[in-house]
Motif scaffolding. Structure first.
Motif, mmCIF file in Angstrom:
data_model
loop_
_atom_site.group_PDB
_atom_site.id
_atom_site.type_symbol
_atom_site.label_atom_id
_atom_site.label_comp_id
_atom_site.label_asym_id
_atom_site.label_seq_id
_atom_site.Cartn_x
_atom_site.Cartn_y
_atom_site.Cartn_z
ATOM 1 N N ARG A 124 5.885 3.670 19.435
ATOM 2 C CA ARG A 124 6.521 3.701 20.758
ATOM 3 C C ARG A 124 5.504 3.692 21.897
ATOM 4 N NH1 ARG A 124 10.819 8.478 20.520
ATOM 5 N NH2 ARG A 124 10.737 8.123 22.766
ATOM 6 N N THR A 125 4.245 3.973 21.578
ATOM 7 C CA THR A 125 3.197 4.036 22.607
ATOM 8 C C THR A 125 2.357 2.781 22.489
ATOM 9 O OG1 THR A 125 3.180 6.433 22.319
ATOM 10 C CG2 THR A 125 1.337 5.465 23.535
ATOM 11 N N ASN A 126 2.459 1.925 23.481
ATOM 12 C CA ASN A 126 1.900 0.586 23.341
ATOM 13 C C ASN A 126 0.395 0.557 23.597
ATOM 14 O OD1 ASN A 126 1.876 -2.125 22.860
ATOM 15 N ND2 ASN A 126 2.373 -2.669 24.977
ATOM 16 N N VAL A 127 -0.370 0.895 22.564
ATOM 17 C CA VAL A 127 -1.823 0.749 22.625
ATOM 18 C C VAL A 127 -2.140 -0.732 22.469
ATOM 19 C CG1 VAL A 127 -4.023 1.294 21.514
ATOM 20 C CG2 VAL A 127 -2.238 3.048 21.681
ATOM 21 N N GLU A 128 -2.855 -1.285 23.451
ATOM 22 C CA GLU A 128 -3.206 -2.708 23.401
ATOM 23 C C GLU A 128 -4.607 -2.867 22.833
ATOM 24 O OE1 GLU A 128 -1.415 -5.385 24.767
ATOM 25 O OE2 GLU A 128 -0.230 -4.603 26.441
ATOM 26 N N LEU A 129 -4.861 -4.026 22.237
ATOM 27 C CA LEU A 129 -6.204 -4.351 21.757
ATOM 28 C C LEU A 129 -7.210 -4.130 22.879
ATOM 29 C CD1 LEU A 129 -5.730 -7.679 19.755
ATOM 30 C CD2 LEU A 129 -6.589 -5.513 18.860
ATOM 31 N N VAL A 149 -4.282 4.991 16.122
ATOM 32 C CA VAL A 149 -4.836 4.334 17.313
ATOM 33 C C VAL A 149 -5.931 3.340 16.918
ATOM 34 C CG1 VAL A 149 -6.311 4.827 19.312
ATOM 35 C CG2 VAL A 149 -4.185 6.106 18.974
ATOM 36 N N ARG A 150 -6.727 3.717 15.931
ATOM 37 C CA ARG A 150 -7.748 2.777 15.429
ATOM 38 C C ARG A 150 -7.088 1.534 14.851
ATOM 39 N NH1 ARG A 150 -12.244 5.155 11.595
ATOM 40 N NH2 ARG A 150 -13.079 3.077 11.949
ATOM 41 N N LEU A 151 -6.007 1.768 14.080
ATOM 42 C CA LEU A 151 -5.307 0.624 13.472
ATOM 43 C C LEU A 151 -4.696 -0.287 14.527
ATOM 44 C CD1 LEU A 151 -3.570 2.496 10.510
ATOM 45 C CD2 LEU A 151 -5.367 0.763 10.314
ATOM 46 N N ARG A 152 -4.342 0.280 15.677
ATOM 47 C CA ARG A 152 -3.727 -0.523 16.736
ATOM 48 C C ARG A 152 -4.763 -1.224 17.609
ATOM 49 N NH1 ARG A 152 1.995 0.676 19.057
ATOM 50 N NH2 ARG A 152 1.486 -1.467 19.515
ATOM 51 N N GLY A 153 -6.032 -1.024 17.331
ATOM 52 C CA GLY A 153 -7.052 -1.846 17.973
ATOM 53 C C GLY A 153 -7.650 -1.292 19.242
ATOM 54 N N ALA A 154 -7.694 0.031 19.376
ATOM 55 C CA ALA A 154 -8.377 0.620 20.533
ATOM 56 C C ALA A 154 -9.857 0.261 20.481
ATOM 57 C CB ALA A 154 -8.210 2.135 20.527
ATOM 58 N N ARG A 269 8.537 5.389 5.963
ATOM 59 C CA ARG A 269 8.180 4.416 4.910
ATOM 60 C C ARG A 269 6.919 3.659 5.292
ATOM 61 N NH1 ARG A 269 13.836 3.621 5.412
ATOM 62 N NH2 ARG A 269 14.867 4.925 3.854
ATOM 63 N N ARG A 270 6.791 3.311 6.567
ATOM 64 C CA ARG A 270 5.581 2.613 7.018
ATOM 65 C C ARG A 270 4.359 3.518 6.889
ATOM 66 N NH1 ARG A 270 6.727 -1.809 10.899
ATOM 67 N NH2 ARG A 270 8.952 -2.250 10.729
ATOM 68 N N GLY A 271 4.522 4.788 7.228
ATOM 69 C CA GLY A 271 3.410 5.734 7.104
ATOM 70 C C GLY A 271 2.978 5.892 5.651
ATOM 71 N N LEU A 272 3.958 6.017 4.768
ATOM 72 C CA LEU A 272 3.634 6.141 3.338
ATOM 73 C C LEU A 272 2.943 4.879 2.836
ATOM 74 C CD1 LEU A 272 6.975 7.820 2.219
ATOM 75 C CD2 LEU A 272 4.714 8.877 2.034
ATOM 76 N N ALA A 273 3.373 3.719 3.339
ATOM 77 C CA ALA A 273 2.733 2.460 2.930
ATOM 78 C C ALA A 273 1.277 2.431 3.380
ATOM 79 C CB ALA A 273 3.493 1.272 3.518
ATOM 80 N N LEU A 274 1.003 2.925 4.577
ATOM 81 C CA LEU A 274 -0.382 2.956 5.066
ATOM 82 C C LEU A 274 -1.236 3.912 4.241
ATOM 83 C CD1 LEU A 274 0.237 2.906 8.925
ATOM 84 C CD2 LEU A 274 -0.886 1.114 7.576
ATOM 85 N N VAL A 275 -0.659 5.053 3.864
ATOM 86 C CA VAL A 275 -1.391 6.012 3.022
ATOM 87 C C VAL A 275 -1.676 5.382 1.659
ATOM 88 C CG1 VAL A 275 -1.255 8.231 1.834
ATOM 89 C CG2 VAL A 275 -0.501 8.050 4.218
ATOM 90 N N ALA A 276 -0.657 4.745 1.078
ATOM 91 C CA ALA A 276 -0.827 4.129 -0.251
ATOM 92 C C ALA A 276 -1.872 3.020 -0.211
ATOM 93 C CB ALA A 276 0.512 3.578 -0.745
ATOM 94 N N ALA A 277 -1.950 2.313 0.917
ATOM 95 C CA ALA A 277 -2.897 1.203 1.052
ATOM 96 C C ALA A 277 -4.303 1.683 1.398
ATOM 97 C CB ALA A 277 -2.406 0.238 2.129
ATOM 98 N N GLY A 278 -4.449 2.983 1.615
ATOM 99 C CA GLY A 278 -5.772 3.511 1.969
ATOM 100 C C GLY A 278 -6.136 3.298 3.427
ATOM 101 N N ARG A 279 -5.165 2.901 4.254
ATOM 102 C CA ARG A 279 -5.467 2.654 5.674
ATOM 103 C C ARG A 279 -5.230 3.892 6.526
ATOM 104 N NH1 ARG A 279 -3.959 -2.634 4.093
ATOM 105 N NH2 ARG A 279 -5.662 -4.026 4.647
ATOM 106 N N MET A 280 -4.557 4.862 5.958
ATOM 107 C CA MET A 280 -4.388 6.134 6.654
ATOM 108 C C MET A 280 -4.716 7.223 5.640
ATOM 109 S SD MET A 280 -1.189 7.187 9.056
ATOM 110 C CE MET A 280 -1.610 6.376 10.570
ATOM 111 N N ASN A 281 -5.522 8.193 6.083
ATOM 112 C CA ASN A 281 -6.051 9.196 5.167
ATOM 113 C C ASN A 281 -5.386 10.547 5.450
ATOM 114 O OD1 ASN A 281 -7.527 11.211 3.959
ATOM 115 N ND2 ASN A 281 -9.528 10.392 4.519
#
Ligand SMILES: [Zn+2]
Length: 317
Positions: A124-129, A149-154, A269-281
Motif C-alpha cells: 500500500r506504500t508506493n516505494v518507487e525505484l 523496501v529493498r525488494l521494492r527498489g529503494a 501468501r505473498r509473504g510466505l512465498a518470499l520467505v520460501a524463495a529466500g528473498r525475505m528472511n
C-alpha cells in the motif's frame, strides 16, 4: 488441552480447556509456534481491557481436524493464518483464514499474521525505484519492512532507532545509514515548515515504533509531498500532530493497517512465498523461544529486549 490464559496483568495461568471442535467451515490445528506480538503488550501490562484474556494470534501449526465444508485443507497439513487463542495446544479458524506453509519453511519462521501485515503495508506504500526511504523503529516489524523496501527498489535506506543494537541489525539487513534519534543529520530533517532547503528529507518514511515521538520524528523527516506510512500500532491514547507542518509539507499519509481479510490473506501468501524463495528472511529474526507455561517470560522479553532480541515465540511442542 492446555491453554495459557492471562488472568490479570502480567500473570498468565496454564489451564485445562476442551480441544476446539471444528464447525462446518473450520480448521483445527495443533499449535506448533505462536509469535508474541507488541500489539498485545498493552493488554499484558495491564494498560487496557478486562481480564481474563485469551492471547496469541501469530499461529503456525499442523491441521488435526477439519469441518465437513472445508476444501483443500486436510489433517497433517502445515498451515498458518488468522487464528486467535494461540497460546494453547490447539486452536481453530475458519478455512478462509488458513493457508498452507510452503515446504522447507519451519513453523516458527512462517508466522502468517505479521507477514500479512508487512506485505500489506509494503504494497500500500508506493516505494518507487530509486527512492530514499527512512525507517523509524527497527524491531521485528521494522526489520521486515526494511527487507520489503529493498525488494521494492529503494536506492538508499536510512534506519532510526533508540537502540544501537537495533541499528546494528538494520545494517546487517542492508540499511545504508543508521542513526539514533538525537544524531540524525540536518540534511534528513525537514522539521521546520517554511524553511525550504534546511534538509531534503526522505521520499518515504515508515513509522514502525508505534510511539508518539516516533510519529513526530517520522513526520519531520518525510519530504514535501512524500509518503508517511504508519505501520506501528499506536496504543495508549490519542496522538498529537503538528497539523500546520503536515499541511505545509503536503505529504500523503498511509494508515498501513488492514481490515480487508481477503486482501490480508493474499498478502500473507505473498509473504510466505518470499520467505520460501529466500528473498525475505524471518529465520534470523526469531531470537527467543519460550514454552507454553512461560508466556509471561516471553512478554517480559518483549518489554526488556535482552541482548540479541528481535522476536519471541511460544513453542508448544
Ligand atoms: Zn501480530
Amino acid at each position: 488441552m492446555k491453554q495459557s490464559i492471562l488472568v490479570k496483568p502480567q500473570q498468565s495461568s496454564l489451564e485445562d480447556r476442551p480441544i476446539p471442535e471444528p464447525g462446518q467451515e473450520d480448521v483445527v490445528v495443533r499449535v506448533k509456534a505462536c509469535g508474541v506480538c507488541a500489539s498485545e503488550l498493552h493488554g499484558w501490562k495491564g494498560d487496557s481491557g478486562t481480564y481474563p484474556k485469551e492471547y496469541g494470534h501469530e499461529v503456525a501449526g499442523e491441521v488435526v481436524a477439519v469441518g465437513s465444508g472445508v476444501k483443500g485443507i486436510m489433517p497433517g497439513m502445515r498451515v498458518t493464518g488468522l487464528f486467535g487463542k494461540g497460546f494453547a495446544e490447539y486452536t481453530r479458524a475458519p478455512q478462509q483464514f488458513v493457508t498452507p506453509i510452503p515446504d522447507g519453511v519451519a513453523y516458527e519462521h512462517a508466522l502468517g499474521e505479521p507477514l500479512g501485515c508487512i506485505l500489506s503495508a509494503a504494497r500500500r506504500t508506493n516505494v518507487e525505484l530509486g527512492d530514499t526511504v527512512a525507517l523509524v523503529g527497527l524491531g521485528f516489524m521494522g526489520l521486515l519492512i526494511l527487507q520489503a523496501v529493498r525488494l521494492r527498489g529503494a536506492a538508499r535506506i536510512v534506519a532510526i532507532d533508540t537502540r544501537p543494537e537495533a541499528l546494528e541489525s538494520a545494517r546487517q539487513f542492508g540499511a545504508d545509514e543508521t542513526y539514533t534519534p538525537d544524531a540524525i543529520p540536518d540534511r534528513l530533517m525537514m522539521a521546520e515548515w517554511g524553511r525550504v532547503g534546511k534538509g531534503f528529507g526522505a521520499d518515504v518514511v515508515f513509522e514502525n515504533s508505534g510511539t508518539a515521538p516516533g510519529l513526530t520524528l517520522a513526520s519531520h523527516i518525510v519530504r514535501e509531498h512524500g509518503i508517511l506510512s504508519v505501520v506501528g500500532w499506536h496504543q495508549g491514547g490519542a496522538r498529537q500532530v503538528d497539523m500546520e507542518m503536515w499541511n505545509w509539507k503536503g505529504f500523503n499519509v498511509i494508515n498501513a493497517h488492514e481490515r480487508r481479510m481477503d486482501y490480508l490473506m493474499d498478502c500473507m501468501r505473498r509473504g510466505l512465498a518470499l520467505v520460501a524463495a529466500g528473498r525475505m528472511n524471518t529465520a534470523s529474526l526469531v531470537s527467543h523461544r519460550f514454552s507454553l507455561d512461560n508466556v509471561d517470560g516471553a512478554f517480559r522479553a518483549l518489554v526488556e529486549k535482552p541482548a540479541g532480541f528481535h522476536k519471541a515465540v511460544v513453542l508448544t511442542t
